[in-house]
Design a protein around this motif. Structure first.
Motif, short mmCIF file in Angstrom:
data_model
loop_
_atom_site.label_atom_id
_atom_site.label_comp_id
_atom_site.label_asym_id
_atom_site.label_seq_id
_atom_site.Cartn_x
_atom_site.Cartn_y
_atom_site.Cartn_z
N ILE A 68 -14.09 -2.68 -3.74
CA ILE A 68 -14.08 -2.51 -5.21
C ILE A 68 -13.80 -3.84 -5.89
CG2 ILE A 68 -13.44 -0.08 -5.11
CD1 ILE A 68 -10.58 -0.90 -5.81
N GLY A 69 -13.92 -4.90 -5.15
CA GLY A 69 -13.76 -6.26 -5.64
C GLY A 69 -13.81 -7.18 -4.45
N PRO A 70 -14.01 -8.49 -4.65
CA PRO A 70 -14.14 -9.40 -3.51
C PRO A 70 -12.89 -9.48 -2.64
CG PRO A 70 -13.95 -10.62 -5.57
CD PRO A 70 -14.15 -9.18 -5.94
N ALA A 71 -11.74 -9.02 -3.17
CA ALA A 71 -10.50 -9.09 -2.41
C ALA A 71 -9.77 -7.75 -2.40
CB ALA A 71 -9.59 -10.18 -2.97
N THR A 72 -10.52 -6.64 -2.58
CA THR A 72 -9.90 -5.31 -2.58
C THR A 72 -10.81 -4.32 -1.87
OG1 THR A 72 -8.89 -5.79 -4.73
CG2 THR A 72 -8.85 -3.51 -3.97
N VAL A 73 -10.22 -3.56 -0.93
CA VAL A 73 -10.94 -2.54 -0.17
C VAL A 73 -10.13 -1.25 -0.25
CG1 VAL A 73 -11.61 -1.83 2.16
CG2 VAL A 73 -12.10 -4.14 1.38
N VAL A 74 -10.81 -0.10 -0.36
CA VAL A 74 -10.13 1.19 -0.41
C VAL A 74 -10.70 2.12 0.64
CG1 VAL A 74 -9.44 1.05 -2.84
CG2 VAL A 74 -11.68 1.97 -2.25
N LEU A 75 -9.82 3.00 1.16
CA LEU A 75 -10.22 4.02 2.13
C LEU A 75 -9.58 5.33 1.72
CD1 LEU A 75 -9.27 1.25 3.99
CD2 LEU A 75 -10.64 2.55 5.62
N ALA A 76 -10.36 6.41 1.79
CA ALA A 76 -9.87 7.72 1.36
C ALA A 76 -9.11 8.41 2.48
CB ALA A 76 -11.03 8.59 0.90
N ASP A 77 -8.19 9.28 2.08
CA ASP A 77 -7.52 10.17 3.02
C ASP A 77 -8.35 11.44 3.15
OD1 ASP A 77 -5.50 11.37 4.63
OD2 ASP A 77 -4.77 12.45 2.87
N ARG A 78 -9.01 11.62 4.30
CA ARG A 78 -9.81 12.82 4.55
C ARG A 78 -9.06 13.77 5.48
NH1 ARG A 78 -13.21 11.70 0.45
NH2 ARG A 78 -14.52 9.87 0.86
N PRO A 79 -9.48 15.04 5.55
CA PRO A 79 -8.85 15.96 6.50
C PRO A 79 -8.94 15.42 7.92
CG PRO A 79 -10.24 17.16 4.96
CD PRO A 79 -10.52 15.70 4.73
N GLY A 80 -7.83 15.48 8.65
CA GLY A 80 -7.81 14.96 10.01
C GLY A 80 -6.76 15.69 10.82
N ASN A 81 -5.98 14.92 11.56
CA ASN A 81 -4.99 15.56 12.43
C ASN A 81 -3.67 15.85 11.73
OD1 ASN A 81 -3.92 13.00 12.19
ND2 ASN A 81 -3.66 12.66 14.37
N ARG A 82 -3.56 15.46 10.45
CA ARG A 82 -2.42 15.80 9.58
C ARG A 82 -1.14 15.05 9.96
NH1 ARG A 82 -1.72 22.06 9.10
NH2 ARG A 82 -0.42 21.42 7.34
N ARG A 83 -1.26 13.97 10.72
CA ARG A 83 -0.07 13.16 11.01
C ARG A 83 0.22 12.15 9.91
NH1 ARG A 83 1.63 12.10 16.93
NH2 ARG A 83 2.29 10.16 15.97
N THR A 84 -0.81 11.72 9.20
CA THR A 84 -0.69 10.74 8.10
C THR A 84 0.16 9.54 8.50
OG1 THR A 84 1.15 11.99 7.07
CG2 THR A 84 -1.09 12.46 6.29
N ASP A 85 -0.02 9.07 9.75
CA ASP A 85 0.79 7.95 10.24
C ASP A 85 0.60 6.69 9.41
OD1 ASP A 85 1.92 9.32 12.48
OD2 ASP A 85 0.02 9.13 13.52
N THR A 86 -0.66 6.37 9.07
CA THR A 86 -0.91 5.15 8.32
C THR A 86 -0.17 5.15 6.99
OG1 THR A 86 -3.11 4.92 9.33
CG2 THR A 86 -2.70 3.68 7.31
N PHE A 87 -0.26 6.24 6.26
CA PHE A 87 0.41 6.31 4.97
C PHE A 87 1.92 6.15 5.11
CE2 PHE A 87 -2.97 8.92 2.44
CZ PHE A 87 -3.78 7.81 2.43
N HIS A 88 2.50 6.84 6.10
CA HIS A 88 3.94 6.71 6.32
C HIS A 88 4.30 5.25 6.67
CE1 HIS A 88 4.07 11.11 6.42
NE2 HIS A 88 5.38 11.01 6.30
N ASN A 89 3.49 4.62 7.49
CA ASN A 89 3.77 3.23 7.86
C ASN A 89 3.69 2.30 6.66
OD1 ASN A 89 4.03 4.14 10.47
ND2 ASN A 89 2.14 3.21 11.22
N VAL A 90 2.65 2.46 5.86
CA VAL A 90 2.43 1.56 4.73
C VAL A 90 3.56 1.65 3.71
CG1 VAL A 90 0.93 1.23 2.71
CG2 VAL A 90 -0.06 1.35 5.01
N VAL A 91 4.11 2.84 3.53
CA VAL A 91 5.24 2.98 2.62
C VAL A 91 6.42 2.10 3.07
CG1 VAL A 91 7.02 4.61 1.82
CG2 VAL A 91 4.61 5.26 1.76
N GLU A 92 6.56 1.94 4.40
CA GLU A 92 7.66 1.13 4.93
C GLU A 92 7.28 -0.34 5.13
OE1 GLU A 92 9.18 2.87 8.50
OE2 GLU A 92 9.54 4.83 7.58
#
Length: 334
Positions: free
Chosen positions: A187-211
């Protein structure tokens, strides 16, 4: 833009991590893991380099490249820049198979000390059609601090990406993301986005990024022997406009991972070329692999989580019912 900064806020948005889901992991390599490793010619390794940066790279080249020396140790080729003694994670790919094996642990001089192993559901692979028709290989390469023309074109064509992250204690994780081409969107030369889609419901990445916000994203295009690695700092966004812009199949994601890019590297990858991942003749027959519902059933029973609720999960798991539920989940919740 709404940014989630704490775990309670995150779980109000994306939901808590269910006990049965978390119990699908074990602390060692069992025969199912060994069978999958024997058939895998390639994997994405999330690691920390000597400068302390979160990185991601595709390693391998031939089936069985990651060799189990014991139930708690894997011998595998790590990039020269990888720092031993740091958290590392492996996403094991089996060409032609929709599920992936995730192995988390600590990087050793010549491999990975295993601390967690679990099977990831096949939704990312199905959504991306990862093992479907292959494109012609490209030859343009690029390196810099922003997405130039070649990297931008590659990212737009990539249906599959893997996010490497670590939590506050340094424990590592790699998580697959799949969509029609453009799984990771610029969405810009220095910005990338990825959506949260249905998966295994662990949401590990999101929990990690918060920390810990440092992440690496590795994108691939079926048929191409290049990989695109993007490193940077990420945040979990609930911005309505951004979420709506990433709707797929009439489903709007609950949250979006927004990555502020620091480095970009589009390069040829010899392991990917040698793996034959895009050659249908070299795809693995699922009949030669353990049935996913059997793997999850056995891993639930092997999981050693204490407590009455965990015991109920172990006692109540039924492979036949789990298999039927899995097939319905794949049909309804892509």
């Amino acid at each position: 833009m709404g940014i989630i900064r704490a775990v309670p806020e995150l779980e109000r948005v994306v939901g808590e991590r269910p006990l049965p889901v978390m119990m699908k992991s074990i602390d060692r390599l069992d025969p199912h893991c060994l069978a999958l490793l024997a058939h895998s010619p390639a994997a994405v390794l999330g690691y920390v380099d000597a400068e302390g940066r979160q990185r991601a790279g595709l390693v391998g080249g031939t089936p069985g490249f990651a060799e189990a020396e014991s139930t708690s140790r894997l011998r595998l080729p790590a990039p020269p820049s990888a720092a031993p003694g740091t958290g590392a994670a492996l996403l094991v790919l089996v060409p032609g198979w929709r599920e992936t094996l995730r192995i988390n642990g600590t990087l050793a001089e010549d491999g990975l000390l295993v601390e967690e192993a679990f099977l990831h559901c096949g939704k990312a692979v199905i959504r991306s059609n990862l093992w479907g028709p292959a494109a012609a290989p490209g030859d343009a390469v690029e390196e810099g601090s922003v997405l130039g023309p070649a990297a931008a074109d590659f990212l737009a064509a990539a249906p599959f990406a893997v996010i490497a992250s670590r939590d506050g204690a340094g424990r590592a994780d790699v998580s697959p993301k799949g969509d029609p081409p453009g799984a990771a969107r610029m969405i810009g030369p220095a910005t990338v986005v990825l959506a949260d889609r249905p998966g295994n419901r662990r949401t590990d990445t999101f929990h990690n990024v918060v920390e810990r916000p440092e992440v690496a994203v590795l994108a691939v295009v079926p048929g191409d022997y290049r990989t695109l690695e993007i490193t940077g700092k990420a945040a979990v966004s609930t911005d309505a406009g951004l979420r709506e812009s990433m709707a797929e199949r009439n489903r709007t994601p609950k949250a979006v991972l927004k990555v502020d890019v620091e480095t970009v590297r589009l390069a040829q990858n010899s392991a990917l070329r040698d793996s034959g991942s895009w050659d249908p003749a070299r795809h693995v027959d699922p009949a030669d692999l353990p049935r996913p519902s059997t793997v999850w059933t056995d891993h639930l029973k092997l999981n050693e989580t204490a407590g009455a609720a965990a015991k109920l999960v172990r006692d109540g798991v039924d492979e036949r019912l789990l298999r039927a539920g899995l097939d319905e989940d794949y049909r309804q919740n892509l």
